[in-house]
Write an enzyme that holds these catalytic residues in place. Structure first.
Site, mmCIF file in Angstrom:
data_model
loop_
_atom_site.group_PDB
_atom_site.id
_atom_site.type_symbol
_atom_site.label_atom_id
_atom_site.label_comp_id
_atom_site.label_asym_id
_atom_site.label_seq_id
_atom_site.Cartn_x
_atom_site.Cartn_y
_atom_site.Cartn_z
ATOM 1 N N CYS A 54 0.849 -1.189 0.000
ATOM 2 C CA CYS A 54 0.000 0.000 0.000
ATOM 3 C C CYS A 54 0.888 1.244 0.000
ATOM 4 C CB CYS A 54 -0.908 -0.007 1.234
ATOM 5 S SG CYS A 54 -1.974 1.450 1.362
ATOM 6 N N CYS A 57 0.276 3.176 3.597
ATOM 7 C CA CYS A 57 0.753 2.660 4.890
ATOM 8 C C CYS A 57 1.851 1.616 4.794
ATOM 9 C CB CYS A 57 -0.411 2.105 5.709
ATOM 10 S SG CYS A 57 -1.082 0.562 5.052
ATOM 11 N N CYS A 125 -8.379 -5.635 -9.795
ATOM 12 C CA CYS A 125 -8.003 -4.573 -10.726
ATOM 13 C C CYS A 125 -7.580 -3.369 -9.890
ATOM 14 C CB CYS A 125 -9.207 -4.247 -11.607
ATOM 15 S SG CYS A 125 -8.836 -3.174 -12.983
#
Length: 137
Positions: A54, A57, A125
């Site tokens: 991510c 984070c 996706c």
């Protein structure tokens, strides 16, 4: 007296920006359910072994073994790391889709569809701007 705010503003307010160096486009995608243009992600043609995290984070989301070319213009994966995402039903654009968010920070990453290859039959996706690729050592 009641004030009505657009749902996007209320929804974005419940998430926390951890990475203060996110671009405005990344913030729009991750916190306002935006979408990057198809075929613009630098990760679209990434073929090296490694992991995807991510961009907000740093949580581990995907292994490169699950990545494939779906032809849609966005980085696509057949499966996520277990527990990496939370999902919700999204009825925008007049259709029912399953939206997924980082389980750690709540940032929007994309939609999962039931048209993927392999045993899972899933296609995650993902907006490439929401990911950080870390190559294997």
């Amino acid at each position: 007296m009641f004030f009505y705010l657009p749902i996007k503003i209320i929804y974005a307010a419940t998430k926390k920006i951890i990475n203060q160096s996110l671009t405005n486009q990344q913030k729009d995608i991750m916190f306002n359910q935006g979408t990057e243009r198809a075929f613009t992600s630098s990760l679209l043609n990434e073929k090296r072994k490694g992991t995807y995290h991510c961009a907000n984070c740093g949580a581990l989301l995907f292994d490169s073994n699950a990545k494939y070319d779906s032809g849609t213009g966005w980085p696509s994966f057949t499966e996520a790391i277990p527990g990496a995402f939370n999902t919700k039903v999204d009825y925008s654009f007049g259709m029912k889709r399953i939206e997924y968010h980082c389980a750690n920070c709540g940032a929007h990453h994309g939609h999962v569809f039931a048209d993927g290859p392999g045993k899972t039959g899933k296609r995650f996706c993902n907006n490439g701007l929401c990911l950080i690729f870390k190559p294997s050592q």
